[in-house]
Write an enzyme that holds these catalytic residues in place. Structure first.
Site, mmCIF file in Angstrom:
data_model
loop_
_atom_site.group_PDB
_atom_site.id
_atom_site.type_symbol
_atom_site.label_atom_id
_atom_site.label_comp_id
_atom_site.label_asym_id
_atom_site.label_seq_id
_atom_site.Cartn_x
_atom_site.Cartn_y
_atom_site.Cartn_z
ATOM 1 N N TRP A 70 0.791 -1.226 0.000
ATOM 2 C CA TRP A 70 0.000 0.000 0.000
ATOM 3 C C TRP A 70 0.829 1.285 0.000
ATOM 4 O O TRP A 70 0.326 2.345 -0.378
ATOM 5 C CB TRP A 70 -0.958 0.003 1.183
ATOM 6 C CG TRP A 70 -2.028 -1.053 1.058
ATOM 7 C CD1 TRP A 70 -2.705 -1.391 -0.076
ATOM 8 C CD2 TRP A 70 -2.509 -1.907 2.093
ATOM 9 N NE1 TRP A 70 -3.592 -2.415 0.190
ATOM 10 C CE2 TRP A 70 -3.502 -2.751 1.517
ATOM 11 C CE3 TRP A 70 -2.226 -2.055 3.441
ATOM 12 C CZ2 TRP A 70 -4.194 -3.715 2.246
ATOM 13 C CZ3 TRP A 70 -2.913 -3.016 4.177
ATOM 14 C CH2 TRP A 70 -3.877 -3.821 3.574
ATOM 15 N N HIS A 78 4.713 -9.221 7.529
ATOM 16 C CA HIS A 78 3.690 -8.355 8.106
ATOM 17 C C HIS A 78 2.305 -8.974 7.900
ATOM 18 O O HIS A 78 1.622 -8.729 6.900
ATOM 19 C CB HIS A 78 3.764 -6.965 7.467
ATOM 20 C CG HIS A 78 3.282 -5.870 8.355
ATOM 21 N ND1 HIS A 78 3.998 -5.401 9.437
ATOM 22 C CD2 HIS A 78 2.136 -5.145 8.351
ATOM 23 C CE1 HIS A 78 3.340 -4.434 10.030
ATOM 24 N NE2 HIS A 78 2.203 -4.268 9.399
ATOM 25 N N GLU A 105 2.138 -9.435 13.898
ATOM 26 C CA GLU A 105 1.169 -9.259 14.984
ATOM 27 C C GLU A 105 0.128 -10.388 14.973
ATOM 28 O O GLU A 105 -0.973 -10.226 14.444
ATOM 29 C CB GLU A 105 0.462 -7.908 14.869
ATOM 30 C CG GLU A 105 1.320 -6.718 15.214
ATOM 31 C CD GLU A 105 0.533 -5.405 15.271
ATOM 32 O OE1 GLU A 105 -0.612 -5.377 14.779
ATOM 33 O OE2 GLU A 105 1.076 -4.421 15.797
ATOM 34 N N TYR A 113 0.958 1.251 21.181
ATOM 35 C CA TYR A 113 0.492 2.549 20.687
ATOM 36 C C TYR A 113 0.150 3.370 21.912
ATOM 37 O O TYR A 113 -0.689 2.984 22.727
ATOM 38 C CB TYR A 113 -0.686 2.378 19.717
ATOM 39 C CG TYR A 113 -0.206 1.946 18.356
ATOM 40 C CD1 TYR A 113 -0.007 2.875 17.344
ATOM 41 C CD2 TYR A 113 0.158 0.620 18.119
ATOM 42 C CE1 TYR A 113 0.498 2.494 16.104
ATOM 43 C CE2 TYR A 113 0.675 0.228 16.894
ATOM 44 C CZ TYR A 113 0.836 1.168 15.896
ATOM 45 O OH TYR A 113 1.364 0.795 14.682
ATOM 46 N N GLU A 124 7.685 -2.141 16.428
ATOM 47 C CA GLU A 124 6.658 -1.183 15.979
ATOM 48 C C GLU A 124 6.040 -0.499 17.184
ATOM 49 O O GLU A 124 5.596 -1.158 18.113
ATOM 50 C CB GLU A 124 5.580 -1.922 15.176
ATOM 51 C CG GLU A 124 4.441 -1.038 14.692
ATOM 52 C CD GLU A 124 3.401 -1.831 13.893
ATOM 53 O OE1 GLU A 124 3.795 -2.735 13.129
ATOM 54 O OE2 GLU A 124 2.196 -1.566 14.045
ATOM 55 N N ALA A 128 -4.307 2.827 18.943
ATOM 56 C CA ALA A 128 -3.890 1.616 18.246
ATOM 57 C C ALA A 128 -4.451 1.515 16.831
ATOM 58 O O ALA A 128 -3.901 0.786 16.005
ATOM 59 C CB ALA A 128 -4.292 0.384 19.056
ATOM 60 N N TRP A 170 6.062 3.519 13.809
ATOM 61 C CA TRP A 170 5.125 3.270 12.725
ATOM 62 C C TRP A 170 4.469 4.587 12.352
ATOM 63 O O TRP A 170 3.772 5.157 13.181
ATOM 64 C CB TRP A 170 4.069 2.260 13.180
ATOM 65 C CG TRP A 170 3.080 1.878 12.125
ATOM 66 C CD1 TRP A 170 1.836 2.421 11.928
ATOM 67 C CD2 TRP A 170 3.226 0.868 11.125
ATOM 68 N NE1 TRP A 170 1.197 1.815 10.877
ATOM 69 C CE2 TRP A 170 2.045 0.848 10.361
ATOM 70 C CE3 TRP A 170 4.247 -0.004 10.790
ATOM 71 C CZ2 TRP A 170 1.857 -0.014 9.291
ATOM 72 C CZ3 TRP A 170 4.056 -0.875 9.741
ATOM 73 C CH2 TRP A 170 2.868 -0.864 8.999
ATOM 74 N N LYS A 205 -0.209 8.365 4.449
ATOM 75 C CA LYS A 205 -1.622 8.076 4.650
ATOM 76 C C LYS A 205 -2.231 9.145 5.555
ATOM 77 O O LYS A 205 -1.568 9.667 6.457
ATOM 78 C CB LYS A 205 -1.785 6.689 5.280
ATOM 79 C CG LYS A 205 -3.215 6.220 5.421
ATOM 80 C CD LYS A 205 -3.265 4.825 6.032
ATOM 81 C CE LYS A 205 -4.710 4.367 6.206
ATOM 82 N NZ LYS A 205 -4.804 3.044 6.852
ATOM 83 N N GLU A 220 -3.628 9.662 8.333
ATOM 84 C CA GLU A 220 -3.927 9.209 9.690
ATOM 85 C C GLU A 220 -2.842 9.717 10.624
ATOM 86 O O GLU A 220 -1.725 10.026 10.198
ATOM 87 C CB GLU A 220 -4.043 7.688 9.758
ATOM 88 C CG GLU A 220 -2.784 6.913 9.447
ATOM 89 C CD GLU A 220 -2.981 5.407 9.562
ATOM 90 O OE1 GLU A 220 -4.143 4.943 9.550
ATOM 91 O OE2 GLU A 220 -1.969 4.693 9.661
#
Length: 312
Positions: free
Chosen positions: A46, A109, A142, A204, A230, A236, A264, A269, A271
């Site tokens: 991506w 990943h 993960e 996170y 990460e 999160a 990360w 993107k 976000e």
């Protein structure tokens, strides 16, 4: 040239060499505790535009990262569907990291196991790059909570680790743990046999706080070496506010416990966790007005802590 200048010009890999697990810490070729600090790239399928030499060079020279992470996306249009294309992206990052003299985590990943595909993928990486001390293998990003450690994850890791060790007996491996790589204490209580394997811890800051640090403490007391491959400064889900205060608590915890960590992520993107703003160049050398709040927070930490990268 003075001795101090010569020392400062050494790359991280020249300085530290091959990494290994010693007790519940990771040490370098001199037996000294080592803390690597850097950036993870986003899912390869991506945000593959950032999988290139110019980006890796910017992270090494400008951000002072001494490690990068190539996040090989497995599902959803990733490696299982486009193995050759995704492999080329990861190899570009590996080659760039070797050229820059920094470490590179090759990350499978995924959230669900694909043991045969993962074993084949890592066997190829080990055959082609295992002679380089730059390489760190992350065998499973993960795992979901439903994948139990004893029943699923431990056999998975054993299979993949065997494929790596057939070609590369030495380089560091980092094994993902259950519940999005948070149940490190569970893995520490039933460890893998490979002596040079650490365990993945992800957090996170907006979601994971002292209870997760407590789990990490328990894992280390059980003898596990941890590696934060990460982390994010946000919730999160990758959004929400950048939690500066909690991020700094995590910085203090990781530095105190000699834990390496990668943010990360390098992505544009839209976000909060993305280090770059939409439209940031795929050629690196980003000006401040294309770096997000999270990106600046992370870059400042890397520059402050990785002082040996300055002037290189």
């Amino acid at each position: 040239m003075t001795g101090a200048t010569t020392a400062a010009a050494r790359t991280p890999v020249q300085e530290h060499g091959a990494l290994r697990v010693q007790g519940n810490r990771i040490v370098d070729q001199h037996g000294k505790h080592v803390v690597l600090r850097g950036m993870s790239l986003f899912w390869s399928q991506w945000q593959g535009k950032y999988y290139n030499r110019a980006v890796v060079r910017t992270l090494a020279k400008d951000w002072h990262a001494d490690v990068v992470r190539a996040a090989m996306g497995v599902h959803s249009g990733g490696y299982l569907e486009r193995p050759a294309a995704e492999m080329r992206k990861v190899e570009k990052v590996i080659d760039a990291a070797i050229a820059e003299g920094i470490y590179v985590i090759v990350d499978w990943h995924a959230h669900d196991p694909e043991p045969k595909a993962a074993a084949d993928f890592f066997a190829r990486i080990a055959r082609n790059y295992g002679r380089h001390p730059n390489i760190i293998y992350e065998t499973y990003n993960e795992p979901l909570p439903k994948h139990g450690w004893a029943a699923v994850l431990k056999p998975y890791h054993n299979q993949v680790i065997a494929s790596i060790r057939a070609a590369d007996p030495d380089n560091l491996i980092v094994a993902g743990t259950r519940s999005w790589s948070q149940d490190v204490d569970e893995a520490a209580a039933d460890p893998l046999a490979d002596p040079n394997t650490a365990y993945t811890l992800h957090f996170y800051a907006g979601t994971h706080r002292q209870p997760l640090r407590d789990k990490a403490d328990r894992a280390m007391k059980l003898g596990a070496a941890l590696f934060v491959t990460e982390w994010g400064s946000t919730d999160a889900n990758g959004n929400g506010n950048v939690d500066v205060a909690e991020t700094r608590r995590w910085f203090d915890f990781m530095e105190k416990n000699k834990l390496s960590y990668l943010n990360w992520s390098i992505a544009d993107k839209n976000e909060s966790s993305a280090a770059l703003l939409p439209g940031a160049s795929p050629s690196g050398k980003w000006p401040d007005n294309m770096i997000s709040q999270s990106g600046k927070l992370t870059r400042d930490q890397l520059r402050r802590m990785n002082t040996t990268r300055k002037g290189n």
